[in-house]
Design an enzyme around this catalytic site. Structure first.
Site, PDB file in Angstrom:
ATOM      1  N   ASP A  23     -11.323  36.620   6.519  1.00  0.00           N
ATOM      2  CA  ASP A  23     -10.541  36.799   5.288  1.00  0.00           C
ATOM      3  C   ASP A  23     -10.068  38.246   5.154  1.00  0.00           C
ATOM      4  O   ASP A  23      -9.194  38.550   4.346  1.00  0.00           O
ATOM      5  CB  ASP A  23     -11.403  36.461   4.056  1.00  0.00           C
ATOM      6  CG  ASP A  23     -11.114  35.060   3.526  1.00  0.00           C
ATOM      7  OD1 ASP A  23     -10.109  34.461   3.943  1.00  0.00           O
ATOM      8  OD2 ASP A  23     -11.894  34.581   2.678  1.00  0.00           O
TER       9      ASP A  23
ATOM     10  N   LYS B 297      -8.342  23.663   5.135  1.00  0.00           N
ATOM     11  CA  LYS B 297      -8.579  24.663   6.188  1.00  0.00           C
ATOM     12  C   LYS B 297      -9.275  24.017   7.399  1.00  0.00           C
ATOM     13  O   LYS B 297      -9.020  24.384   8.543  1.00  0.00           O
ATOM     14  CB  LYS B 297      -9.408  25.822   5.630  1.00  0.00           C
ATOM     15  CG  LYS B 297      -8.585  26.735   4.701  1.00  0.00           C
ATOM     16  CD  LYS B 297      -9.435  27.718   3.923  1.00  0.00           C
ATOM     17  CE  LYS B 297      -8.625  28.473   2.883  1.00  0.00           C
ATOM     18  NZ  LYS B 297      -9.441  29.328   2.003  1.00  0.00           N
TER      19      LYS B 297
ATOM     20  N   GLN C  35     -15.727  30.784   0.554  1.00  0.00           N
ATOM     21  CA  GLN C  35     -14.658  30.277  -0.306  1.00  0.00           C
ATOM     22  C   GLN C  35     -14.846  30.838  -1.715  1.00  0.00           C
ATOM     23  O   GLN C  35     -15.896  30.674  -2.329  1.00  0.00           O
ATOM     24  CB  GLN C  35     -14.679  28.735  -0.313  1.00  0.00           C
ATOM     25  CG  GLN C  35     -13.606  28.102  -1.159  1.00  0.00           C
ATOM     26  CD  GLN C  35     -12.179  28.392  -0.654  1.00  0.00           C
ATOM     27  OE1 GLN C  35     -11.907  28.359   0.538  1.00  0.00           O
ATOM     28  NE2 GLN C  35     -11.282  28.705  -1.572  1.00  0.00           N
TER      29      GLN C  35
END
Ligand code: NDP
Length: 286
Positions: free
Chosen positions: A119, A52, A96
């Site tokens: 997210d 990422k 994460q």
């Protein structure tokens, strides 16, 4: 022969759009920064985070990884979330997942400012999606809709069947399909006679996390099939939830694994970071 839903190609288009948007914002003195909270050393999480970071750099987005050992306290993470929410230099951030055992992700994600929730997984973002308010959308479902549209798959009025009801994929995907005016059915592990339901689908979206569970008996001829599953094969390489070789000859469209949903998920995170930066910049001007 099915048309391949080419996630690599569509993701490249998304990245090019994001790179252009990031460059425009920079011209106006607004840098885009995407931060990550990484706890522990789980190899898969470490790999995801570095890819990422690489993706971000490629489109001109700065990133910073906040690393913590596995024994970090929940309160320390909660304090960091508060700090990132308040920091005007941070356009958006995510935690994460999964977090190591002993840490509870839900209260942490719930504290993320919806404007920075790249997210799209906080209860606030999920609620806004459910009631039709603007929000940052979860990357995998959003990427799937973009992929289907890019290939001209008709969603309005279509029978869409989603296999899986997770907060990460199945539920938000069902919401997005509804927003596209599809007629949506959601299946799960307690669904009776799954093939009889999935065979109704014009668009079948499989996010069950069960290696190669979907075969010809589950699909209607000419349908569009999206395979969200990712499974590592012992002999190397990846496979999905769908038996690709078996299903591909009879459907109209199918997403491969790898090269389908995975690249779209990664690209939509960058899209969200840009959107978050724009929203923050607009709010500052008001
Ligand atoms: P979860 O395990 O959280 O959810 C799986 C869902 O599938 C559950 O709702 C479960 O039902 C349902 N299910 C499981 N087995 C069956 C079955 N035999 N028949 C019908 N339904 C079933 O998984 P996620 O949603 O997080 O992920 C799903 C898959 O997608 C995984 O392989 C994951 O690795 C992959 N993934 C891929 C991404 C990408 O970018 N390509 C991103 C995110 C995930 P119940 O609720 O009843 O238990």
């Amino acid at each position: 022969m099915a048309e391949i839903l080419d996630g690599k190609a569509v993701a490249a288009e998304v990245r090019a759009e994001v790179a252009e948007g990031v460059a425009q914002l920079k011209e106006h003195g607004v840098p885009v920064r995407l931060d990550v909270v990484l706890v522990g050393e789980d190899p898969a999480s470490v790999t995801y985070v570095s890819s990422k970071e690489r993706d971000s750099a490629e489109v001109g987005i700065a990133s910073r990884v906040h690393r913590f050992p596995e024994d970090v306290l929940q309160e320390q993470l909660a304090a960091l979330v508060g700090q990132l929410n308040r920091d005007p230099a941070v356009s958006g951030f995510f935690i994460q997942l999964p977090l190591p055992v002993g840490l509870d992700a839900v209260p942490l994600i719930s504290r993320i400012d919806p404007a920075k929730d790249v997210d799209g997984l906080s209860p606030m973002s999920a609620g806004r999606l459910a009631v039709g308010l603007p929000s940052l959308l979860p990357c995998t479902p959003h990427g799937i809709i973009r992929l289907l549209k890019a290939h001209g798959v008709e969603l309005a009025g279509a029978e869409a069947v989603v296999v899986g009801r997770s907060n990460l994929v199945g539920k938000p995907l069902a919401q997005l399909l509804l927003r596209e005016d599809a007629t949506v059915t959601v299946c799960h592990s307690r669904t009776r006679d799954l093939p009889s339901v999935t065979r109704r689908a014009d668009v079948l979206l499989v996010a069950a996390g069960q290696r190669e569970m979907v075969g010809v008996e589950h699909v209607k001829q000419g349908a569009a099939v999206v395979d969200v599953g990712i499974h590592r094969r012992e002999e190397g390489g990846l496979v999905g939830d769908v038996r690709f070789e078996e299903v591909e000859p009879i459907v109209g469209w199918i997403s491969p694994v790898p090269g389908g949903v995975g690249p779209m998920t990664r690209a939509m995170l960058l899209h969200n970071a840009l959107r978050a930066a724009r929203t923050t910049a607009e709010a500052a001007l008001r």
